[in-house]
Motif scaffolding. Structure first.
Motif, PDB file in Angstrom:
ATOM      1  N   GLN A  68      46.308  20.426  11.633  1.00  0.00           N
ATOM      2  CA  GLN A  68      45.274  19.469  10.859  1.00  0.00           C
ATOM      3  C   GLN A  68      44.010  20.353  10.405  1.00  0.00           C
ATOM      4  OE1 GLN A  68      44.727  16.092  13.276  1.00  0.00           O
ATOM      5  NE2 GLN A  68      46.534  14.969  12.423  1.00  0.00           N
ATOM      6  N   SER A  69      43.584  20.961  11.311  1.00  0.00           N
ATOM      7  CA  SER A  69      42.055  21.896  11.208  1.00  0.00           C
ATOM      8  C   SER A  69      42.379  22.873  10.090  1.00  0.00           C
ATOM      9  CB  SER A  69      41.476  22.373  12.437  1.00  0.00           C
ATOM     10  OG  SER A  69      42.498  23.310  12.899  1.00  0.00           O
ATOM     11  N   PHE A  70      43.682  23.498  10.057  1.00  0.00           N
ATOM     12  CA  PHE A  70      44.256  24.560   9.093  1.00  0.00           C
ATOM     13  C   PHE A  70      44.360  24.004   7.935  1.00  0.00           C
ATOM     14  CE2 PHE A  70      47.610  27.031   7.286  1.00  0.00           C
ATOM     15  CZ  PHE A  70      47.007  28.327   7.320  1.00  0.00           C
ATOM     16  N   LYS A  71      45.236  22.833   7.611  1.00  0.00           N
ATOM     17  CA  LYS A  71      45.424  22.024   6.361  1.00  0.00           C
ATOM     18  C   LYS A  71      44.128  21.779   5.828  1.00  0.00           C
ATOM     19  CE  LYS A  71      49.872  20.391   7.614  1.00  0.00           C
ATOM     20  NZ  LYS A  71      50.868  19.176   7.861  1.00  0.00           N
ATOM     21  N   THR A  72      43.047  21.262   6.511  1.00  0.00           N
ATOM     22  CA  THR A  72      41.730  20.942   5.969  1.00  0.00           C
ATOM     23  C   THR A  72      41.074  22.091   5.406  1.00  0.00           C
ATOM     24  OG1 THR A  72      41.795  19.118   7.778  1.00  0.00           O
ATOM     25  CG2 THR A  72      39.969  19.807   6.632  1.00  0.00           C
ATOM     26  N   ALA A  73      41.212  23.261   6.115  1.00  0.00           N
ATOM     27  CA  ALA A  73      40.584  24.527   5.754  1.00  0.00           C
ATOM     28  C   ALA A  73      41.073  24.895   4.395  1.00  0.00           C
ATOM     29  CB  ALA A  73      40.587  25.598   6.742  1.00  0.00           C
ATOM     30  N   ILE A  74      42.477  24.815   4.467  1.00  0.00           N
ATOM     31  CA  ILE A  74      43.115  25.469   3.255  1.00  0.00           C
ATOM     32  C   ILE A  74      43.029  24.461   1.875  1.00  0.00           C
ATOM     33  CG2 ILE A  74      45.394  25.562   2.203  1.00  0.00           C
ATOM     34  CD1 ILE A  74      44.759  27.732   4.015  1.00  0.00           C
ATOM     35  N   THR A  75      42.811  23.006   2.233  1.00  0.00           N
ATOM     36  CA  THR A  75      42.791  22.208   1.202  1.00  0.00           C
ATOM     37  C   THR A  75      41.128  22.452   0.705  1.00  0.00           C
ATOM     38  OG1 THR A  75      44.091  20.561   2.230  1.00  0.00           O
ATOM     39  CG2 THR A  75      42.466  19.884   0.562  1.00  0.00           C
ATOM     40  N   SER A  76      40.313  22.513   1.674  1.00  0.00           N
ATOM     41  CA  SER A  76      38.836  22.832   1.349  1.00  0.00           C
ATOM     42  C   SER A  76      38.597  24.004   0.613  1.00  0.00           C
ATOM     43  CB  SER A  76      38.135  22.857   2.612  1.00  0.00           C
ATOM     44  OG  SER A  76      36.657  22.988   2.430  1.00  0.00           O
ATOM     45  N   HIS A  77      39.533  24.928   0.861  1.00  0.00           N
ATOM     46  CA  HIS A  77      39.220  26.430   0.338  1.00  0.00           C
ATOM     47  C   HIS A  77      39.902  26.520  -1.385  1.00  0.00           C
ATOM     48  CE1 HIS A  77      40.100  30.662  -0.800  1.00  0.00           C
ATOM     49  NE2 HIS A  77      41.280  30.173  -1.248  1.00  0.00           N
ATOM     50  N   PHE A  78      40.947  25.679  -1.456  1.00  0.00           N
ATOM     51  CA  PHE A  78      41.225  25.542  -2.848  1.00  0.00           C
ATOM     52  C   PHE A  78      40.459  24.467  -3.701  1.00  0.00           C
ATOM     53  CE2 PHE A  78      45.525  27.048  -1.102  1.00  0.00           C
ATOM     54  CZ  PHE A  78      45.662  28.083  -1.865  1.00  0.00           C
ATOM     55  N   ARG A  79      39.961  23.514  -3.110  1.00  0.00           N
ATOM     56  CA  ARG A  79      39.057  22.752  -3.630  1.00  0.00           C
ATOM     57  C   ARG A  79      37.763  23.424  -4.141  1.00  0.00           C
ATOM     58  NH1 ARG A  79      38.254  19.162  -0.006  1.00  0.00           N
ATOM     59  NH2 ARG A  79      40.079  17.819  -0.305  1.00  0.00           N
ATOM     60  N   GLU A  80      37.261  24.188  -3.034  1.00  0.00           N
ATOM     61  CA  GLU A  80      35.857  24.748  -3.444  1.00  0.00           C
ATOM     62  C   GLU A  80      36.076  25.942  -4.385  1.00  0.00           C
ATOM     63  OE1 GLU A  80      32.795  27.891  -1.202  1.00  0.00           O
ATOM     64  OE2 GLU A  80      34.406  26.706  -0.175  1.00  0.00           O
ATOM     65  N   HIS A  81      37.270  26.615  -4.675  1.00  0.00           N
ATOM     66  CA  HIS A  81      37.481  27.650  -5.489  1.00  0.00           C
ATOM     67  C   HIS A  81      38.348  27.272  -6.625  1.00  0.00           C
ATOM     68  CE1 HIS A  81      36.327  29.761  -1.338  1.00  0.00           C
ATOM     69  NE2 HIS A  81      35.566  30.130  -2.263  1.00  0.00           N
ATOM     70  N   SER A  82      38.554  26.041  -6.653  1.00  0.00           N
ATOM     71  CA  SER A  82      39.295  25.503  -7.699  1.00  0.00           C
ATOM     72  C   SER A  82      39.408  26.247  -9.093  1.00  0.00           C
ATOM     73  CB  SER A  82      39.706  24.191  -8.083  1.00  0.00           C
ATOM     74  OG  SER A  82      38.253  23.754  -8.197  1.00  0.00           O
ATOM     75  N   SER A  83      38.074  26.154  -9.625  1.00  0.00           N
ATOM     76  CA  SER A  83      37.572  26.798 -10.911  1.00  0.00           C
ATOM     77  C   SER A  83      37.946  28.273 -11.274  1.00  0.00           C
ATOM     78  CB  SER A  83      36.306  26.618 -11.318  1.00  0.00           C
ATOM     79  OG  SER A  83      35.335  27.201 -10.292  1.00  0.00           O
ATOM     80  N   ILE A  84      37.819  29.035 -10.107  1.00  0.00           N
ATOM     81  CA  ILE A  84      38.042  30.473  -9.897  1.00  0.00           C
ATOM     82  C   ILE A  84      39.577  30.682 -10.090  1.00  0.00           C
ATOM     83  CG2 ILE A  84      37.951  32.930  -8.734  1.00  0.00           C
ATOM     84  CD1 ILE A  84      35.383  31.666  -7.659  1.00  0.00           C
ATOM     85  N   TYR A  85      40.368  29.871  -9.326  1.00  0.00           N
ATOM     86  CA  TYR A  85      41.892  29.947  -9.276  1.00  0.00           C
ATOM     87  C   TYR A  85      42.184  29.452 -10.820  1.00  0.00           C
ATOM     88  CZ  TYR A  85      42.871  30.399  -4.246  1.00  0.00           C
ATOM     89  OH  TYR A  85      43.084  30.898  -3.101  1.00  0.00           O
TER      90      TYR A  85
END
Length: 215
Positions: A5-22
């Protein structure tokens, strides 16, 4: 379970934080693909004939089973891709390498677009099938990996710039660098799989397509 769950949360948080760069990098890569396909149409007849001659020879060798040793292809593919992402990793640390990272990603798109575009332009449906088995399988892993590495490298570079010039950094640089390095270790494993597909699976699939087309 909690780790998952913490891994999934970290991945989700990463994509949300860097969505504009992606989004920016994905569009940049797509522009490279389109540009590569356009370049094919800008080639004159003689250039196309020369390229097609070498391509025909290569496909003839593949059909006869004379393509390069799979182990050598695997090493060449793996180290080429590893050097490419390694360069982006280094450029991300160097701060001034930010525009070069974007250029590398654009050029990768150009290569993919040109390869597929040339095959389809010269061989039509057969070219589409060949590009589907020779370009697509490994790039299903390579392209997302390059986009992730490019995004993280750009993000890291921007954080370094903020640290150097604005003195704004909420996270210690050593911690960021450690996470950045761990990503490269994960990427190296993914590229290992992609290179294995390119070296061992793609030639077999290509031979099947070439044999079926030539009949």
């Amino acid at each position: 379970m909690r780790k998952q769950q913490s891994f999934k949360t970290a991945i989700t948080s990463h994509f949300r934080e860097h969505s504009s760069i992606y989004l920016f990098i994905s569009v940049l890569f797509l522009m490279g693909v389109i540009f590569g396909a356009i370049v094919v149409n800008s080639l004159n007849f003689s250039q196309k004939q020369d390229l097609y001659y070498y391509l025909s020879r290569f496909f003839g060798e593949v059909s006869e089973g004379k393509y390069a040793n799979s182990a050598d292809m695997f090493k060449q593919s793996y180290f080429h891709n590893l050097k490419y992402v390694g360069l982006m990793w280094i450029l991300g640390i160097s701060i001034i390498g930010l525009p070069v990272i974007l250029i590398l990603l654009f050029l990768k798109g150009v290569v993919v677009g040109f390869t597929v575009g040339f095959l389809v332009n010269q061989m039509e449906w057969s070219g589409f099938l060949l590009s589907f088995v020779s370009v697509l399988p490994q790039n299903l892993l390579i392209i997302p990996t390059f986009i992730v590495v490019g995004t993280v490298a750009v993000s890291f570079s921007l954080k370094m710039i903020r640290q150097q010039f604005m003195k704004r950094m909420n996270e210690p640089i050593l911690h960021l660098l450690t996470r950045y390095s761990i990503l490269m270790a994960v990427v190296s494993v993914i590229l290992l799989v992609a290179s294995a597909v390119e070296a061992f699976a793609s030639p077999v699939l290509m031979k099947g397509i070439i044999d079926s087309v030539s009949k």
